[in-house]
Design a protein around this motif. Structure first.
Motif, mmCIF file in Angstrom:
data_model
loop_
_atom_site.group_PDB
_atom_site.id
_atom_site.type_symbol
_atom_site.label_atom_id
_atom_site.label_comp_id
_atom_site.label_asym_id
_atom_site.label_seq_id
_atom_site.Cartn_x
_atom_site.Cartn_y
_atom_site.Cartn_z
ATOM 1 N N LEU A 1 11.410 6.024 9.224
ATOM 2 C CA LEU A 1 12.716 6.184 8.251
ATOM 3 C C LEU A 1 13.676 7.304 8.692
ATOM 4 O O LEU A 1 13.784 8.223 7.732
ATOM 5 C CB LEU A 1 11.966 6.069 6.743
ATOM 6 N N SER B 1 12.497 -2.582 8.049
ATOM 7 C CA SER B 1 12.712 -1.659 7.519
ATOM 8 C C SER B 1 12.451 -1.363 5.629
ATOM 9 O O SER B 1 12.635 -2.217 5.142
ATOM 10 C CB SER B 1 14.129 -0.766 8.030
ATOM 11 N N THR B 2 13.470 0.024 5.111
ATOM 12 C CA THR B 2 13.342 -1.104 3.978
ATOM 13 C C THR B 2 15.056 -1.084 3.277
ATOM 14 O O THR B 2 15.916 -1.136 3.879
ATOM 15 C CB THR B 2 13.880 0.692 3.056
ATOM 16 N N ASN C 1 18.607 0.734 4.024
ATOM 17 C CA ASN C 1 18.399 1.136 5.779
ATOM 18 C C ASN C 1 18.748 0.435 6.521
ATOM 19 O O ASN C 1 19.621 0.312 7.456
ATOM 20 C CB ASN C 1 16.984 2.262 6.685
ATOM 21 N N GLN D 1 13.408 -6.732 5.365
ATOM 22 C CA GLN D 1 12.854 -5.668 3.804
ATOM 23 C C GLN D 1 12.062 -5.664 3.507
ATOM 24 O O GLN D 1 11.958 -6.806 2.840
ATOM 25 C CB GLN D 1 14.551 -6.033 2.559
ATOM 26 N N LEU D 2 11.540 -4.630 3.412
ATOM 27 C CA LEU D 2 10.126 -4.053 2.217
ATOM 28 C C LEU D 2 10.658 -2.942 1.414
ATOM 29 O O LEU D 2 11.298 -1.662 2.035
ATOM 30 C CB LEU D 2 9.382 -3.850 3.521
ATOM 31 N N PRO D 3 10.458 -3.541 0.270
ATOM 32 C CA PRO D 3 11.538 -1.514 -0.875
ATOM 33 C C PRO D 3 10.009 -0.774 -0.439
ATOM 34 O O PRO D 3 8.979 -1.082 -0.382
ATOM 35 C CB PRO D 3 10.925 -3.039 -2.073
ATOM 36 N N LEU D 4 10.643 0.535 -0.773
ATOM 37 C CA LEU D 4 10.185 2.280 -0.175
ATOM 38 C C LEU D 4 9.315 2.144 -1.322
ATOM 39 O O LEU D 4 9.722 1.754 -2.870
ATOM 40 C CB LEU D 4 10.079 2.937 0.818
ATOM 41 N N GLU E 1 15.705 6.904 1.279
ATOM 42 C CA GLU E 1 15.172 5.365 1.770
ATOM 43 C C GLU E 1 14.828 6.262 3.410
ATOM 44 O O GLU E 1 14.244 5.572 4.482
ATOM 45 C CB GLU E 1 15.583 4.594 1.448
ATOM 46 N N PHE F 1 6.390 6.362 2.923
ATOM 47 C CA PHE F 1 6.204 4.990 3.974
ATOM 48 C C PHE F 1 5.011 4.425 4.187
ATOM 49 O O PHE F 1 4.824 3.381 4.715
ATOM 50 C CB PHE F 1 6.746 5.813 5.560
ATOM 51 N N LEU G 1 3.923 1.636 2.199
ATOM 52 C CA LEU G 1 3.936 0.148 2.993
ATOM 53 C C LEU G 1 3.582 -0.601 3.787
ATOM 54 O O LEU G 1 3.323 -2.015 4.446
ATOM 55 C CB LEU G 1 5.428 0.785 4.133
#
Length: 439
Positions: free
Chosen positions: A16, A42-43, A46, A65-68, A79, A96, A99
């Motif tokens: 990140l 990534s988030t 980002n 997109q994966l929420p942080l 992020e 991180f 995730l």
């Protein structure tokens, strides 16, 4: 023949930090140009800050997109490393690591052939092994830097050598994330089927051979991933219009471009010595001075030199376009690998002021190549002075050697066919060694 033409699905998972996400994104687009499907993970924040995927590649590049996960001490909406002060980065690594579960669920669902990952996800290789997904570690750093970083763990006397190259103790110590950075690098590199490195034989053949001598797996140079010089995306940018008017008023080769990337935070002392050193040199300057670069010293303390003019720019600036402008004669840089390659792409010589980690190794390499001059630091306390900075500026701006060598180097960095061949070979490796996916 049908098997040979089977298209791969490759997941790309960077750390990140924009110094990492940028090269990973470039690599992803280049692989997609070969017809393979990419899932760039990534988030959300980002993903939204990335450049647009070119229209012709949009069917092949999915931005996932994966929420942080929320972590105590991390500010809301933080992020990436650019969003936080340096001391909070271990907490970003902790987030991180959170995730792991959502990424595992995504991998189980999409079943890619490969995942190309960064140094940080030490927990990922066992998951990939269980799912039958092959792993490639991608180093956004030079081969020289990766070699010195790993050397400590292959020879008993290397620790001192590596630290003298700029790697601080904090990389070797367990931090708030629960592990050390060295542990992360060793887990991700040792568990990968191969390592891809952002470099080329024409510049780092010796370091690549040294890496291969201590590392038993394929080390694959993927080229320097040079950015485009077409400048289509920011051609109408208002920032550029303002900058261009100022640059056009300056004499050819007279301006020092100053930028220290998004990660370097200057101390009060460093800030003062840099401003006074620029003033002493007498050259006009264009300084991109973002908030995270600066200390508590007020901007008004920046003295515009007497013999020329200076412009301090407080927001985003199109670095490649500035470096390519005829009025720019040198780049005062922290020696991040991306910044160095951007400067050499347009034949702009380097005034090198490294601050941390791989930057010292890159500076030494570029000094050997005669494309730049490193600001001298005291052997006693490793500090630089305004005098040493002014001397370095004068050397690069006034001596023709650095300019001519940088122009020669630009023929390598800007050779599209050369770097495309590295990408072709890398993709061919993944095609030949693709795993048989589990049902």
């Amino acid at each position: 023949m049908a098997e040979q033409n089977e298209k791969l699905h490759i997941v790309v998972f960077p750390w990140l930090a924009f110094g990492h996400m940028g090269p990973f994104f470039e690599l992803a687009k280049l692989i997609a140009q070969k017809g393979h499907k990419i899932s760039f993970v990534s988030t959300p924040r980002n993903i939204h800050r990335l450049p647009k995927v070119p229209e012709n590649l949009q069917p092949l590049v999915d931005l996932i997109q994966l929420p942080l996960p929320r972590v105590d001490k991390l500010p809301e909406n933080a992020e990436a490393t650019v969003d936080i002060p340096h001391h909070l980065i271990p907490h970003l690594k902790q987030a991180f690591d959170g995730l792991q579960q959502p990424l595992t669920m995504f991998l189980e669902r999409c079943k890619p052939h490969w995942i190309i990952y960064d140094f940080a996800p030490h927990w990922l290789p066992p998951i990939c092994s269980q799912l039958g997904i092959s792993c490639i570690f991608f180093s956004i750093f030079s081969a020289s830097a990766l070699y010195y970083f790993l050397l400590d763990h292959y020879t008993s006397k290397a620790r001192v050598s590596a630290q003298n190259k700029g790697f601080p103790d904090e990389h070797y110590e367990t931090n708030e994330s629960g592990v050390s950075d060295v542990f992360r690098v060793l887990e991700t590199t040792n568990s990968a089927q191969a390592s891809a490195i952002r470099t080329c034989m024409e510049i780092e053949a010796a370091s690549l051979k040294l890496l291969e001598s201590i590392y038993s797996k394929p080390m694959i140079p993927v080229g320097l991933l040079p950015p485009s010089l077409e400048f289509s995306e920011d051609s109408n940018d208002e920032n550029w219009d303002t900058i261009l008017k100022w640059l056009d008023k300056q004499e050819k080769g007279s301006v020092v471009y100053v930028a220290f990337g998004s990660e370097v935070r200057l101390s009060d002392e460093d800030f003062t010595e840099i401003t006074k050193g620029i003033e002493m040199s007498g050259f006009p300057f264009f300084w991109v001075l973002k908030k995270q670069n600066t200390s508590n010293v007020e901007l008004q303390d920046l003295v515009v030199n007497n013999s020329g003019t200076g412009l301090v720019w407080r927001t985003w600036a199109p670095q490649m376009r500035i470096l390519a402008h005829k009025s720019v004669g040198g780049f005062l840089t922290h020696c991040g690998w991306s910044s160095v390659n951007e400067s050499l792409l347009v034949g702009c010589p380097l005034v090198m002021l490294p601050f941390q980690n791989d930057q010292f190794i890159v500076a030494k390499l570029m000094e050997e190549k005669r494309v730049g001059f490193q600001v001298q630091r005291s052997e006693h306390d490793e500090k630089f002075s305004r005098e040493s900075l002014a001397n370095a500026l004068k050397a690069v701006m006034l001596e023709k050697t650095y300019k001519s060598e940088a122009k020669e180097m630009s023929k390598i960095v800007g050779d599209k066919e050369l770097h495309q061949k590295y990408i072709d070979d890398f993709v061919e490796y993944m095609e030949i060694h693709k795993p048989v996916l589990k049902d």
